[in-house]
Design a protein around this motif. Structure first.
Motif, short mmCIF file in Angstrom:
data_model
loop_
_atom_site.label_atom_id
_atom_site.label_comp_id
_atom_site.label_asym_id
_atom_site.label_seq_id
_atom_site.Cartn_x
_atom_site.Cartn_y
_atom_site.Cartn_z
N THR A 206 0.83 -1.21 0.00
CA THR A 206 0.00 0.00 0.00
C THR A 206 0.86 1.26 0.00
OG1 THR A 206 -0.19 0.02 2.43
CG2 THR A 206 -1.88 -1.19 1.20
N ASN A 285 -5.25 -1.31 -2.31
CA ASN A 285 -5.24 -2.77 -2.29
C ASN A 285 -4.06 -3.28 -1.48
OD1 ASN A 285 -6.34 -5.26 -3.19
ND2 ASN A 285 -6.83 -4.26 -5.14
N SER A 286 -4.32 -4.09 -0.48
CA SER A 286 -3.27 -4.53 0.44
C SER A 286 -2.87 -5.99 0.26
CB SER A 286 -3.72 -4.31 1.89
OG SER A 286 -4.96 -4.97 2.14
N ASN A 290 -5.10 -9.71 -5.07
CA ASN A 290 -6.16 -8.75 -5.36
C ASN A 290 -5.62 -7.57 -6.16
OD1 ASN A 290 -8.96 -8.19 -5.04
ND2 ASN A 290 -8.50 -6.72 -3.44
N TRP A 291 -4.39 -7.13 -5.79
CA TRP A 291 -3.76 -6.02 -6.49
C TRP A 291 -3.49 -6.37 -7.95
CZ3 TRP A 291 0.60 -5.13 -9.26
CH2 TRP A 291 0.97 -3.80 -9.46
N GLN A 294 -6.64 -6.30 -10.03
CA GLN A 294 -7.04 -4.93 -10.33
C GLN A 294 -6.12 -4.30 -11.38
OE1 GLN A 294 -6.20 -1.75 -7.39
NE2 GLN A 294 -8.40 -1.33 -7.43
N THR A 436 -12.45 -6.46 -8.06
CA THR A 436 -11.56 -6.09 -6.96
C THR A 436 -12.33 -6.20 -5.65
OG1 THR A 436 -10.40 -4.53 -8.39
CG2 THR A 436 -10.09 -4.29 -6.02
N THR A 437 -11.77 -6.90 -4.69
CA THR A 437 -12.40 -7.05 -3.38
C THR A 437 -12.10 -5.82 -2.54
OG1 THR A 437 -12.15 -9.44 -3.47
CG2 THR A 437 -12.57 -8.47 -1.31
N HIS A 438 -13.16 -5.19 -2.02
CA HIS A 438 -13.01 -4.01 -1.16
C HIS A 438 -13.34 -4.38 0.28
CE1 HIS A 438 -14.07 -1.94 -5.14
NE2 HIS A 438 -12.80 -1.69 -4.91
#
Length: 518
Positions: A206, A285-286, A290-291, A294, A436-438
């Motif tokens: 991040t 995105n951490s 997932n990053w 995206q 993307t998972t938020h």
């Protein structure tokens, strides 16, 4: 363009226009490496000029004049959602915190009709009466821009803006946008707010991500707007004149980076984008997986945008002009190009150091070698310096030291680029939207409560609201949706996306984009 030059050269050799001996395997490799090196240096030079220009003066900031000075125009907020139940309550509170007259505000919550999780979560929230739920029937493509086009059909605001599920915009951002529109020429049809992350210190990923965003939105995009160049918009907090957005054809429903694509269409129409000094906070995105999902979508969208607009390069050049055509090549074409060629140059550098000069000298003529070394040393140092400067400008001081390890971040970016290229070449995945998972990290500065259905009553807040039937428009078969809504005053619309969507490339007259200032 590198591929085009090589292809033309090979065809010319095969037709006898150029000597065939010029285009053996070795010659083609030399030509490819030389063209990639020159292109790389050109992209670095252009982006450096943009950063220096963007650092000269701050973005436009309105004076937030009183209501008597700036009347509250009708405003529509488009909120596309898909599987966002985890962050829905926080999103509603963020939207309710916007400082704007509710009787002038329309919030369209765009939900896929098979997203039962989000629909159920919506049913447990007491929505204000200026919120409207728009169910987007399942159809191809299943993308955010397709949903936004459905919402645009129902938007009744003179201006409209997009916010994503994890967004927390400045409360006065709509006023800032109105003030910017009022001060700007009529050919300014979009203003872009700055995007920042509320969790830059979650982990090293991040920190790198926040530094990249700082460079892009604090320096790079302001440099583009001050140059009058095409602006690849950010995916959220774009404020538009609604009528002109409709004339432009809305968003390309098949493009997975619809924001960047729309920015190019705005430039092709002779219109402009400006930045405003207002911030929307997002979640960085951490998680690496997932990053990469995206980022690969973003890069795939840039590739789509480049290929679509370069179908007719002469027309594109005529509409943009020579300078802006070059800007398009560097920003839209050059961004994925550099990410794809980076591993090639890294491997050649390793071969040079590990196995000696003779391994690469055959395909690296001396001038190209010197230019490549210059690009590697100066380009990397400039990129590092610019990111550090952007972090200092945004107050991200703890992140500066972590930028010394940023080459690892560049490796991740190249991994995402090759994934994007693979999906682009696969017809089944070409228009696939990587979700993307938020909600992985909580926003500590946000309001953390939202009125739920049954709040203040004996009914548990987690109870699902009563179901109401909403007529569907799915063709001859008919049918109905069952949607839980917390308040019957919340309007539910069922709209079909436009079929056979086409976008005109006819440049709009910048002097005739409509009358009536804010």
């Amino acid at each position: 363009m590198v591929i085009w030059v090589v292809a033309i050269s090979i065809v010319s050799a095969s037709l006898g226009i150029l000597p065939a001996r010029w285009f053996g395997l070795k010659a083609v490799l030399i030509l490819l490496i030389a063209l990639m090196t020159v292109s790389y240096v050109g992209v670095i030079w252009y982006k450096s000029m943009l950063v220096l220009r963007g650092a000269r003066e701050p973005a436009r900031r309105g004076s937030l004049r009183t209501l008597e000075e700036v009347s509250a125009a009708r405003y529509t907020i488009l909120v596309p959602l898909y599987k966002e139940a985890a962050v829905l309550s926080q999103l509603i509170m963020n939207l309710q915190s916007i400082n704007y007259p509710h009787d002038k505000l329309q919030v369209l919550v765009l939900v896929e009709d098979d997203d039962l999780e989000t629909i159920t979560a919506l049913g447990a929230i007491a929505l204000p009466n200026y919120f409207e739920i728009v169910l987007v029937p399942e159809s191809f493509p299943r993308t955010k821009p397709k949903a936004c086009n459905v919402g645009l059909e129902h938007a009744n605001g003179e201006f409209c803006v997009i916010y994503d599920a994890e967004d927390r915009p400045d409360p006065d951002q709509l006023w800032q946008a109105l003030d910017a529109f009022a001060r700007a020429p009529r050919k300014v049809v979009c203003v872009q707010a700055e995007l920042q992350y509320f969790n830059p210190s979650t982990n090293v990923l991040t920190r790198w991500f926040a530094a990249e965003y700082a460079l892009n939105f604090s320096l790079m995009l302001p440099g583009l707007t001050r140059s009058g160049a095409p602006v690849p918009l950010g995916g959220t907090s774009n404020h538009f004149r609604t009528a002109i957005l409709r004339e432009l054809g809305g968003w390309d429903g098949f493009n997975v980076t619809e924001d960047a694509d729309l920015g190019i269409w705005i430039a092709r129409a002779g219109l402009q984008v400006e930045m405003i000094d207002s911030v929307t906070w997002e979640e960085a995105n951490s998680k690496p997986g997932n990053w990469i999902r995206q980022r690969s979508r973003w890069i795939k969208g840039y590739l789509q945008t480049y290929l679509v607009h370069m179908r007719h390069p002469i027309t594109l050049g005529r509409q943009l002009g020579v300078r802006n055509f070059w800007s398009f090549q560097c920003m839209v074409g050059g961004t994925p190009l550099t990410l794809l060629v980076n591993p090639v140059f890294w491997l050649l550098t390793v071969a040079y150091v590990g196995f000696g000069q003779h391994w690469v000298s055959a395909v690296f003529p001396t001038p190209v070698l010197y230019l490549g070394v210059f690009s590697m040393i100066v380009g990397n140092l400039l990129t590092l310096w610019f990111q550090m400067a952007a972090c200092m400008k945004r107050g991200l001081y703890p992140s500066v030291k972590w930028l010394l390890a940023v080459p690892a971040y560049w490796v991740l970016m190249s991994m995402a680029a090759f994934k994007a290229l693979g999906q682009l070449l696969n017809p089944r995945l070409r228009h696939h939207w990587e979700k993307t998972t938020h909600g992985l990290v909580a926003d500590e500065h946000a309001i953390m409560s939202v009125p739920l259905y049954g709040a203040g009553q004996e009914t548990p807040t987690a109870q699902i609201a009563p179901m109401i039937s909403v007529p569907a428009q799915r063709g001859p078969s008919g049918g109905e949706y069952l949607l839980p809504v917390a308040q019957t005053r919340t309007t539910v619309h069922v709209l079909l996306p436009a079929q056979g969507e086409r976008r005109s490339t006819r440049p709009l007259d910048a002097e005739a984009v409509g009358e009536g200032a804010v």
